[in-house]
Write a protein that holds these residues in place. Structure first.
Motif, PDB file in Angstrom:
ATOM      1  N   LEU A   1     -22.517  55.609  29.312  1.00  0.00           N
ATOM      2  CA  LEU A   1     -23.300  56.701  28.732  1.00  0.00           C
ATOM      3  C   LEU A   1     -23.236  57.850  29.720  1.00  0.00           C
ATOM      4  O   LEU A   1     -23.684  57.717  30.855  1.00  0.00           O
ATOM      5  CB  LEU A   1     -24.740  56.253  28.512  1.00  0.00           C
ATOM      6  N   GLN A   2     -22.686  58.992  29.281  1.00  0.00           N
ATOM      7  CA  GLN A   2     -22.428  60.044  30.248  1.00  0.00           C
ATOM      8  C   GLN A   2     -23.021  61.386  29.860  1.00  0.00           C
ATOM      9  O   GLN A   2     -23.037  61.773  28.699  1.00  0.00           O
ATOM     10  CB  GLN A   2     -20.910  60.200  30.445  1.00  0.00           C
ATOM     11  N   LYS A   3     -23.545  62.049  30.839  1.00  0.00           N
ATOM     12  CA  LYS A   3     -23.792  63.492  30.805  1.00  0.00           C
ATOM     13  C   LYS A   3     -23.697  63.973  32.241  1.00  0.00           C
ATOM     14  O   LYS A   3     -24.681  63.965  32.992  1.00  0.00           O
ATOM     15  CB  LYS A   3     -25.140  63.855  30.191  1.00  0.00           C
ATOM     16  N   VAL A   4     -22.495  64.368  32.625  1.00  0.00           N
ATOM     17  CA  VAL A   4     -22.230  64.707  34.019  1.00  0.00           C
ATOM     18  C   VAL A   4     -21.672  66.128  34.110  1.00  0.00           C
ATOM     19  O   VAL A   4     -21.068  66.635  33.167  1.00  0.00           O
ATOM     20  CB  VAL A   4     -21.224  63.714  34.652  1.00  0.00           C
ATOM     21  N   PRO A   5     -21.860  66.775  35.258  1.00  0.00           N
ATOM     22  CA  PRO A   5     -21.259  68.088  35.478  1.00  0.00           C
ATOM     23  C   PRO A   5     -19.737  67.999  35.467  1.00  0.00           C
ATOM     24  O   PRO A   5     -19.144  66.919  35.658  1.00  0.00           O
ATOM     25  CB  PRO A   5     -21.789  68.498  36.855  1.00  0.00           C
ATOM     26  N   ALA A   6     -19.102  69.140  35.268  1.00  0.00           N
ATOM     27  CA  ALA A   6     -17.641  69.192  35.169  1.00  0.00           C
ATOM     28  C   ALA A   6     -16.955  68.594  36.396  1.00  0.00           C
ATOM     29  O   ALA A   6     -15.876  67.994  36.288  1.00  0.00           O
ATOM     30  CB  ALA A   6     -17.191  70.637  34.960  1.00  0.00           C
ATOM     31  N   ALA A   7     -17.587  68.703  37.561  1.00  0.00           N
ATOM     32  CA  ALA A   7     -16.964  68.214  38.796  1.00  0.00           C
ATOM     33  C   ALA A   7     -16.765  66.703  38.789  1.00  0.00           C
ATOM     34  O   ALA A   7     -15.942  66.181  39.542  1.00  0.00           O
ATOM     35  CB  ALA A   7     -17.819  68.614  40.000  1.00  0.00           C
ATOM     36  N   HIS A   8     -17.501  65.975  37.944  1.00  0.00           N
ATOM     37  CA  HIS A   8     -17.428  64.508  37.937  1.00  0.00           C
ATOM     38  C   HIS A   8     -16.683  63.957  36.729  1.00  0.00           C
ATOM     39  O   HIS A   8     -16.612  62.741  36.557  1.00  0.00           O
ATOM     40  CB  HIS A   8     -18.837  63.919  37.981  1.00  0.00           C
ATOM     41  N   VAL A   9     -16.169  64.836  35.898  1.00  0.00           N
ATOM     42  CA  VAL A   9     -15.497  64.383  34.683  1.00  0.00           C
ATOM     43  C   VAL A   9     -14.266  63.537  35.005  1.00  0.00           C
ATOM     44  O   VAL A   9     -13.988  62.522  34.346  1.00  0.00           O
ATOM     45  CB  VAL A   9     -15.117  65.590  33.800  1.00  0.00           C
ATOM     46  N   ARG A  10     -13.519  63.918  36.029  1.00  0.00           N
ATOM     47  CA  ARG A  10     -12.278  63.205  36.348  1.00  0.00           C
ATOM     48  C   ARG A  10     -12.536  61.747  36.699  1.00  0.00           C
ATOM     49  O   ARG A  10     -11.708  60.875  36.415  1.00  0.00           O
ATOM     50  CB  ARG A  10     -11.557  63.901  37.504  1.00  0.00           C
ATOM     51  N   ALA A  11     -13.690  61.459  37.315  1.00  0.00           N
ATOM     52  CA  ALA A  11     -14.001  60.070  37.671  1.00  0.00           C
ATOM     53  C   ALA A  11     -14.148  59.212  36.415  1.00  0.00           C
ATOM     54  O   ALA A  11     -13.674  58.069  36.365  1.00  0.00           O
ATOM     55  CB  ALA A  11     -15.277  60.020  38.510  1.00  0.00           C
ATOM     56  N   ILE A  12     -14.784  59.766  35.385  1.00  0.00           N
ATOM     57  CA  ILE A  12     -14.934  59.027  34.127  1.00  0.00           C
ATOM     58  C   ILE A  12     -13.588  58.898  33.422  1.00  0.00           C
ATOM     59  O   ILE A  12     -13.254  57.835  32.883  1.00  0.00           O
ATOM     60  CB  ILE A  12     -15.978  59.712  33.226  1.00  0.00           C
ATOM     61  N   GLU A  13     -12.794  59.957  33.445  1.00  0.00           N
ATOM     62  CA  GLU A  13     -11.463  59.896  32.829  1.00  0.00           C
ATOM     63  C   GLU A  13     -10.599  58.831  33.503  1.00  0.00           C
ATOM     64  O   GLU A  13      -9.864  58.093  32.815  1.00  0.00           O
ATOM     65  CB  GLU A  13     -10.791  61.262  32.908  1.00  0.00           C
TER      66      GLU A  13
END
Length: 380
Positions: A111-123
């Motif tokens: 379940l995610q709602k993260v700032p753009a800086a952390h998107v790559r970690a989820i990807e």
């Protein structure tokens, strides 16, 4: 003691004594011998509890990671985690950069709602664990970050009758590539801006917002423009503009979690009159308290809420069209026509009610997670 098993009947369930069950099994075996063959008959006669059992039982508990930024309500996160834990799931609030650790099994869902800086970690985690469900998909969420992109997306979605989106356009003082030859040929930016507004069919008042809906200190600065002079004085070269509709000072906040939704009425901008109000009014959409601009809600019994079937249909259409299931939708009702307009949509909102968390909201999230994950397992 006498063994028993359950016999389900419409209106309730009763206990059937085991000998009676044996008799039923014998009759079934006789029928099976005549119709289905001796192998099936043997199975029925030797196993009165015979059932078809899948090779692997459906999974009923899941591992769920909650990855949210510092701005997300910790109270909401705690409520979701508590509800999931009560129901036997493994659910943790995790550091988004430490999703994949050697000593832990893969997550079934993030379940995610993260700032753009952390998107790559989820990807990266999603690529390494394709069976993991990211709720909601990152690419779908990103559409909501740009107000022009969202407006275009909404134009492509078939909404229920009497539910519309306001007329909208992007005004760019420096870009003439979208202009007609006649507008592009005008001598200065001021003349071009006015011509664009006229060509787009706007009337005053208008509501102007920054193009980016999040990530900037100015994302929530809203300008109410009541004449052409004020429009030309607005700072910034790019503005997302919508037609303003008087709506009686009431906005309906629709909170959606998959199949579940609820609606709350809140104060909004009072009705405007260009003949008597100042040409430019500004406010922060996260702090709508100015008594000169916002009026108290009328009594609850005087507020006409949108019909439930219309909200339900809108929720379904928006979830399908946006590929998002955790939504906050802002609706207004035009004072003149009675039509509802979608004026804003947010991803994974606060889910408050009367300034507190909506009762039972944690369980609503867990219900939704379970449906999504069970459906995914069934598809596989």
């Amino acid at each position: 003691s006498t063994q028993s098993t359950w016999e389900f009947k419409k209106g309730g369930c009763t206990l059937m004594p085991f000998p009676a069950l044996r008799a039923v099994a014998t009759v079934a075996a006789t029928f099976a011998t005549c119709v289905l063959g001796r192998k099936v008959a043997h199975a029925l006669s030797t196993n009165p509890h015979h059932e078809h059992t899948p090779a692997t039982r459906p999974k009923t508990t899941f591992r769920i990671a909650v990855a949210t930024g510092a701005k997300k309500s910790q109270e909401l996160v705690n409520e979701i985690i508590a509800a999931g834990t009560r129901r036997g799931h493994t659910i943790r609030h995790v550091d988004v950069d430490a999703l994949d650790t050697p000593d832990s099994a893969p997550w079934d869902m993030i379940l995610q709602k993260v700032p753009a800086a952390h998107v790559r970690a989820i990807e990266a985690y999603e690529a390494a664990h394709p069976a993991c469900v990211v709720l909601d998909p990152l690419q779908s969420r990103d559409v909501l970050l740009c107000r022009e992109a969202l407006a275009k997306k909404l134009d492509s979605i078939t909404l229920p009758p009497n539910l519309k989106t306001p007329r909208a356009t992007l005004l760019d003082k420096d870009d003439t590539s979208r202009d007609s030859p006649a507008i592009a040929a005008l001598p200065d930016a001021r003349a071009r801006q006015l011509a664009r507004i006229e060509a787009a069919g706007f009337t005053f008042p208008m509501i102007c917002k920054p193009l980016l809906a999040a990530g900037s200190p100015h994302s929530h600065t809203i300008s109410l423009v009541l004449d052409a002079r004020a429009l030309l004085e607005l700072p910034g070269s790019r503005l997302f503009c919508q037609q303003f509709h008087n709506h009686g000072g009431v906005i309906f906040k629709v909170y959606i979690v998959g199949d579940y939704y609820y609606v709350e009425a809140r104060p909004s901008v009072r009705d405007l009159d260009p003949a008597h109000d100042p040409p430019l009014l500004t406010f922060d959409s996260h702090n709508m308290t100015d008594p000169a601009l916002f009026q108290p809600l009328p009594p609850q019994h005087d507020i006409v809420f949108p019909p439930a079937e219309q909200i339900q249909a809108a929720s379904l259409a928006l979830q399908r069209g946006l590929n998002l299931s955790l939504l906050g939708v802002d609706l207004i009702r035009d004072s003149a026509t009675g039509e509802l307009h979608i004026v804003d949509i947010n991803y994974f909102p606060s889910y408050t009610k009367d300034k507190a968390l909506a009762p039972g909201i944690g369980d609503r999230f867990i219900d939704h997670f379970t449906r999504v994950l069970s459906s995914r397992a069934g598809d596989n």
